[in-house]
Scaffold this motif. Structure first.
Motif, PDB file in Angstrom:
ATOM      1  N   VAL A 257     -43.164  -1.954  33.909  1.00  0.00           N
ATOM      2  CA  VAL A 257     -42.210  -0.855  34.081  1.00  0.00           C
ATOM      3  C   VAL A 257     -40.845  -1.459  34.371  1.00  0.00           C
ATOM      4  CG1 VAL A 257     -41.618   1.186  35.432  1.00  0.00           C
ATOM      5  CG2 VAL A 257     -44.022   0.636  34.989  1.00  0.00           C
ATOM      6  N   VAL A 258     -39.816  -0.970  33.678  1.00  0.00           N
ATOM      7  CA  VAL A 258     -38.468  -1.478  33.910  1.00  0.00           C
ATOM      8  C   VAL A 258     -37.568  -0.336  34.367  1.00  0.00           C
ATOM      9  CG1 VAL A 258     -37.867  -1.227  31.448  1.00  0.00           C
ATOM     10  CG2 VAL A 258     -36.515  -2.735  32.915  1.00  0.00           C
ATOM     11  N   TYR A 259     -36.802  -0.605  35.429  1.00  0.00           N
ATOM     12  CA  TYR A 259     -35.910   0.396  36.011  1.00  0.00           C
ATOM     13  C   TYR A 259     -34.457  -0.047  35.858  1.00  0.00           C
ATOM     14  CZ  TYR A 259     -40.158   1.938  38.469  1.00  0.00           C
ATOM     15  OH  TYR A 259     -41.425   2.378  38.782  1.00  0.00           O
ATOM     16  N   PRO A 260     -33.609   0.756  35.194  1.00  0.00           N
ATOM     17  CA  PRO A 260     -32.179   0.448  35.208  1.00  0.00           C
ATOM     18  C   PRO A 260     -31.572   0.866  36.546  1.00  0.00           C
ATOM     19  CG  PRO A 260     -32.575   2.437  33.928  1.00  0.00           C
ATOM     20  CD  PRO A 260     -33.925   1.936  34.371  1.00  0.00           C
ATOM     21  N   VAL A 261     -30.680   0.034  37.058  1.00  0.00           N
ATOM     22  CA  VAL A 261     -30.018   0.321  38.335  1.00  0.00           C
ATOM     23  C   VAL A 261     -28.512   0.222  38.132  1.00  0.00           C
ATOM     24  CG1 VAL A 261     -29.698  -0.408  40.730  1.00  0.00           C
ATOM     25  CG2 VAL A 261     -31.971  -0.546  39.680  1.00  0.00           C
ATOM     26  N   ASN A 262     -27.827   1.338  38.334  1.00  0.00           N
ATOM     27  CA  ASN A 262     -26.375   1.373  38.208  1.00  0.00           C
ATOM     28  C   ASN A 262     -25.891   2.705  38.778  1.00  0.00           C
ATOM     29  OD1 ASN A 262     -23.653   1.560  37.328  1.00  0.00           O
ATOM     30  ND2 ASN A 262     -24.082   0.252  35.558  1.00  0.00           N
ATOM     31  N   PRO A 263     -25.077   2.689  39.828  1.00  0.00           N
ATOM     32  CA  PRO A 263     -24.634   3.951  40.433  1.00  0.00           C
ATOM     33  C   PRO A 263     -23.714   4.772  39.534  1.00  0.00           C
ATOM     34  CG  PRO A 263     -23.475   2.091  41.412  1.00  0.00           C
ATOM     35  CD  PRO A 263     -24.551   1.515  40.548  1.00  0.00           C
ATOM     36  N   SER A 264     -23.242   4.175  38.434  1.00  0.00           N
ATOM     37  CA  SER A 264     -22.313   4.878  37.542  1.00  0.00           C
ATOM     38  C   SER A 264     -23.007   5.644  36.422  1.00  0.00           C
ATOM     39  CB  SER A 264     -21.325   3.876  36.924  1.00  0.00           C
ATOM     40  OG  SER A 264     -20.563   3.237  37.921  1.00  0.00           O
TER      41      SER A 264
END
Length: 211
Positions: free
Chosen positions: A29-36
């Motif tokens: 499982v891959v999670y993108p992380v970016n508050p934008s």
């Protein structure tokens, strides 16, 4: 796995790397992380590692250098055991970059995290149970029995593309970059125990420990 700095912005490293992970068919499982972003490549995006629904085993970090130690600290607090730092702007640029890399190493050691990079091209694993392409290379090379360790990201990318064009198979590829954490000696030992690997290639500009 978390990709911190995943992006939708055309031409951004975070956009191409996250897309490569998806297109290679990563088995985890891959999670993108970016508050934008609320989503990246159609995948729900999280503002930070603490917001993820589970602790990622590994975090790939592609953010400005000044933010990297804080991101790694956050990953360490969450329980992540490995980080791959793609970001540049550390020891290779001198000056403040040297101190920044020292801080990064201190954080990784404090949380007993495996650190690849910084200033690296990423990693590949063609095992069918993994199928990982967390590099800038848009294609995964054929599966084979050659493992490749490269200190130079540009040369590593060139060899991978040559392998794809000539149908030369690889089992693994690791770009070590500045070798602030994991170095070629540790990788040699690990790859020597890999039943899928019969040949190990290295390109290094110096040896971390010649013993």
């Amino acid at each position: 796995m978390a990709v911190v700095g995943a992006s939708n912005r055309a031409g951004a490293v975070g956009a191409s790397l996250f897309r490569n992970v998806i297109q290679a068919g990563f088995r985890g499982v891959v999670y993108p992380v970016n508050p934008s972003h609320s989503s990246v490549s159609g995948v729900h995006c999280y503002p930070d590692i603490a917001a993820l629904p589970e602790v990622p085993d590994q975090a790939v970090v592609i953010v400005p250098a000044a933010l990297v130690p804080g991101i790694v600290e956050e990953a360490g607090r969450a329980g992540t055991k490995g980080v791959v730092v793609i970001s540049s702007g550390f020891r290779e640029v001198g000056g403040e970059g040297i101190a920044l890399e020292a801080k990064l190493v201190e954080v990784a050691r404090r949380y007993q995290m495996s650190l690849v990079g910084p200033n690296c091209f990423g990693i590949l694993n063609t095992d069918e149970s993994v199928s990982l392409n967390s590099t800038f290379s848009s294609s995964l090379p054929p599966r084979g029995n050659i493992a490749f360790i490269s200190q130079s990201g540009a040369l590593g990318a060139g060899i991978i593309q040559y392998g794809i064009s000539e149908r030369i198979g690889f089992s693994q590829f690791v770009s070590v970059g500045n070798r602030a954490g994991v170095d070629e000696n540790e990788l040699l030992r690990a790859m020597a125990d890999d039943p899928a690997t019969r040949v190990i290639l290295l390109y290094v500009e110096s040896l971390a420990d010649g013993r």
